[in-house]
Design an enzyme around this catalytic site. Structure first.
Site, PDB file in Angstrom:
ATOM      1  N   LYS A 173       1.229  -1.600  -0.020  1.00 16.45           N
ATOM      2  CA  LYS A 173      -0.046  -0.474  -0.085  1.00 16.45           C
ATOM      3  C   LYS A 173       1.095   1.440  -0.400  1.00 16.45           C
ATOM      4  O   LYS A 173       1.606   2.008   1.315  1.00 16.45           O
ATOM      5  CB  LYS A 173      -0.927   0.046   0.879  1.00 16.45           C
ATOM      6  CG  LYS A 173      -1.654   1.153   0.812  1.00 16.45           C
ATOM      7  CD  LYS A 173      -2.299   1.664   2.195  1.00 16.45           C
ATOM      8  CE  LYS A 173      -1.642   2.745   2.864  1.00 16.45           C
ATOM      9  NZ  LYS A 173      -1.586   3.925   1.927  1.00 16.45           N
ATOM     10  N   GLU A 248       9.480   1.319  10.970  1.00 13.51           N
ATOM     11  CA  GLU A 248      10.532   2.846  10.466  1.00 13.51           C
ATOM     12  C   GLU A 248      10.012   3.495  10.834  1.00 13.51           C
ATOM     13  O   GLU A 248       9.146   4.563   9.944  1.00 13.51           O
ATOM     14  CB  GLU A 248      11.421   3.045   8.901  1.00 13.51           C
ATOM     15  CG  GLU A 248      12.196   1.356   8.599  1.00 13.51           C
ATOM     16  CD  GLU A 248      12.989   1.026   9.126  1.00 13.51           C
ATOM     17  OE1 GLU A 248      14.028   2.211   9.675  1.00 13.51           O
ATOM     18  OE2 GLU A 248      14.100  -0.029   9.084  1.00 13.51           O
ATOM     19  N   CYS A 281      13.670  11.519   7.610  1.00 16.18           N
ATOM     20  CA  CYS A 281      13.798  11.164   8.981  1.00 16.18           C
ATOM     21  C   CYS A 281      14.880  10.975   9.206  1.00 16.18           C
ATOM     22  O   CYS A 281      15.213  11.069  10.621  1.00 16.18           O
ATOM     23  CB  CYS A 281      12.834   9.678   8.870  1.00 16.18           C
ATOM     24  SG  CYS A 281      13.632   8.331   7.680  1.00 16.18           S
ATOM     25  N   GLU A 381       8.884  16.897  15.720  1.00 21.73           N
ATOM     26  CA  GLU A 381       9.580  15.967  14.595  1.00 21.73           C
ATOM     27  C   GLU A 381       9.097  17.346  13.045  1.00 21.73           C
ATOM     28  O   GLU A 381       7.891  17.148  13.015  1.00 21.73           O
ATOM     29  CB  GLU A 381       9.601  15.053  13.884  1.00 21.73           C
ATOM     30  CG  GLU A 381      10.124  14.062  12.678  1.00 21.73           C
ATOM     31  CD  GLU A 381       9.782  13.317  11.847  1.00 21.73           C
ATOM     32  OE1 GLU A 381       8.266  12.741  11.842  1.00 21.73           O
ATOM     33  OE2 GLU A 381      10.798  12.531  11.379  1.00 21.73           O
TER      34      GLU A 381
END
Ligand code: NAD
Length: 477
Positions: A173, A248, A281, A381
């Site tokens: 997906k 992750e 990231c 973040e």
């Protein structure tokens, strides 16, 4: 505007069970450029069924058969490379040259590396010469692969290639806001001739297809890359079926710049944060600078940020493009405003759109100095081109501040003192530590500590994530 409504299930492109159109937006223009469909439960069911049936034969294929198909896929990837470059540039806003040199090249390099690792990988080994126990590594089964938009093909590569290599079947997906390059990728898989049902693609959102996949009893493992928020929801939803969940997730990397760092350390740190418009990231978004060089570092960082051009993704050259979506744009701008309100010094950039652009989700490269690690801009973040600069006095303090975060993905050290660099690297609680701008080699493990996730992607660690380990006693009798 082009239409790509079908899903790839059981070896062919099929119409969605129910119509549910979704417009894909070009972040440089804010205009829709493609229509896809969001899948429903019936589409997910059909894909999982196909993957489950295909697993019966696919798990019995030899390593050589799988290497052969992966090598065919590599040839097709190289042939259609530029299609992926164009697609990733328009859908996620990567400048066209960056899309080529980094985004699309990364997928190819992972494929090349996984082929090499697979050639050397032993799926069976004897425990030791005195034992009559034998160890087998077997594919875990049907995998649900859920990927993000910031490196669309790279993230698919880190999941789909090891799943193929180990004999797993899968339902992918992709991100609903960057689904075009994943669909081109599915066309390549088809062209390579993988048996029907081994690879399936269903588009959808997190609440729909994403949730159906993570909770599905016939899916044995989820490999997810994306936000920590979604990672937690997926883990909870997967718990009832005790499937393996590999995550992750996000990061808030520290970049410790000691007074004895090499001359370009600050400038390189700024460039690293701003690349991909800050949507990496493992970006070093908190720059910790030793007090004795703090003023100079802030000036250098400010000058460097002011030199970075922001422009349309379709333009050639060295610049950064827009961020992916209105949601991300609003979140980043809000956090910049929060930083100002919290009392950090705005040294470069700010919440306004760059003056050369009247529309598009463009954010100015932004530097905050005089940041303390308890400010929201140092904790959250931001996932945009925003750097926080924090002063420190001692090595111990730098380590403490770097580790004082809920994340643990990538941290960075800048010093000419090699022993100090190694000493500090071992104290940092993260899956990756980059010393003096050195980069990762292909095939090294990638992943995070703490709320940056679990498991590792890449190389043999990436293959092992998709394998079960079986001990058979009495092998020699
Ligand atoms: P996101 O988590 O919202 O979406 C990622 C993917 O997960 C998309 O395909 C989305 O449809 C799906 N999803 C969302 N909610 C879901 C749910 N409840 N169940 C199942 N699937 C769901 O994140 P995003 O905004 O697309 O990506 C940005 C985030 O991803 C950042 O926080 C970034 O740090 C992180 N990220 C991490 C890595 C890494 O390697 N650690 C790599 C890329 C991005």
């Amino acid at each position: 505007m082009f239409e790509k409504r079908d899903f790839y299930i059981n070896g062919k492109w099929v119409k969605p069970f129910k119509s549910n159109d979704f417009e894909v937006i070009n972040p440089s223009s804010e205009e829709p450029f493609a229509i896809i469909s969001l899948g429903s439960k019936e589409d997910t069911e059909a894909a999982v069924k196909a993957a489950k049936e295909a697993f019966v034969k696919w798990k019995e294929t030899s390593k050589e058969e799988r290497i052969n198909l992966l090598e065919k896929l590599l040839k097709i990837y190289k042939k259609r490379f530029n299609e992926l470059v164009e697609a990733q540039s328009i859908e996620m806003g990567a400048p066209i040259d960056y899309s080529k040199s980094d985004q699309t090249a990364a997928g190819q390099s992972h494929l090349e590396d996984f082929i090499l690792r697979l050639k050397d990988f032993k799926f069976e080994e004897h425990f030791d010469s005195k034992s009559n126990n034998h160890i087998c590594y077997e594919p875990i089964g049907v995998c649900g692969l859920i990927t993000p938009w910031n490196w669309p093909i790279n993230q698919i590569a880190l999941k789909v290639f090891p799943a193929f290599a180990t004999g797993c079947t899968m339902v992918l997906k992709p991100p609903e806001i960057a689904p075009i390059s994943p669909m081109l990728f599915a066309e390549m898989v088809h062209e390579a001739g993988f048996p029907k049902g081994v690879f399936n693609l269903v588009n959808g959102d997190g609440a729909g297809v994403g949730t159906q996949i993570s909770g599905h009893p016939d899916i044995d493992m989820i490999s997810f890359t994306g936000s920590t928020r979604a990672g937690k929801l997926i883990s909870k939803n997967a718990a009832d079926t005790t499937k393996r969940v590999c995550l992750e997730l996000g990061g808030k990397g520290g970049n410790i710049v000691f007074a004895d760092s090499y001359p370009n350390a600050v400038r390189d740190g700024v460039r690293n944060v701003m690349s991909n418009s800050g949507q990496n990231c493992d970006a070093p978004t908190r720059m910790l600078v030793e007090k004795t060089i703090y003023e100079r570092a802030v000036k250098e960082a400010t000058n460097e940020a002011n030199k970075i051009n922001v422009d349309l993704a379709s333009k050639e050259g060295d610049h950064i493009g827009p961020v992916i979506s209105k949601t991300q744009y609003d979140k980043i701008v809000d956090l910049i405003k929060i930083g100002i309100a919290e009392g950090a010094t705005l040294s470069a950039g700010g919440p306004d759109r760059p003056s050369n652009l009247s529309k598009g989700y463009f954010v100015k490269p932004t530097i905050f100095s005089d940041v303390t690690n308890d400010m929201q801009i140092a904790k959250k973040e931001i996932f945009g081109p925003v750097l926080c600069i924090i002063p420190f006095e001692t090595e111990e303090e730098a380590i403490k501040i770097t580790n004082d975060t809920e994340y643990g993905l990538g941290n960075y050290i800048q010093t000419e003192d090699k022993e100090k660099a190694k000493r500090v690297a071992k104290k940092l609680r993260s899956g990756l530590v980059y010393i003096n701008g050195n980069s990762l080699d292909p095939g090294t493990p990638y992943g995070g500590y703490k709320q940056s996730g679990n498991g590792r992607e890449g190389g043999i660690w990436g293959l092992e994530e998709f394998l079960e380990v079986k001990t058979i006693t009495g092998w020699k009798q």
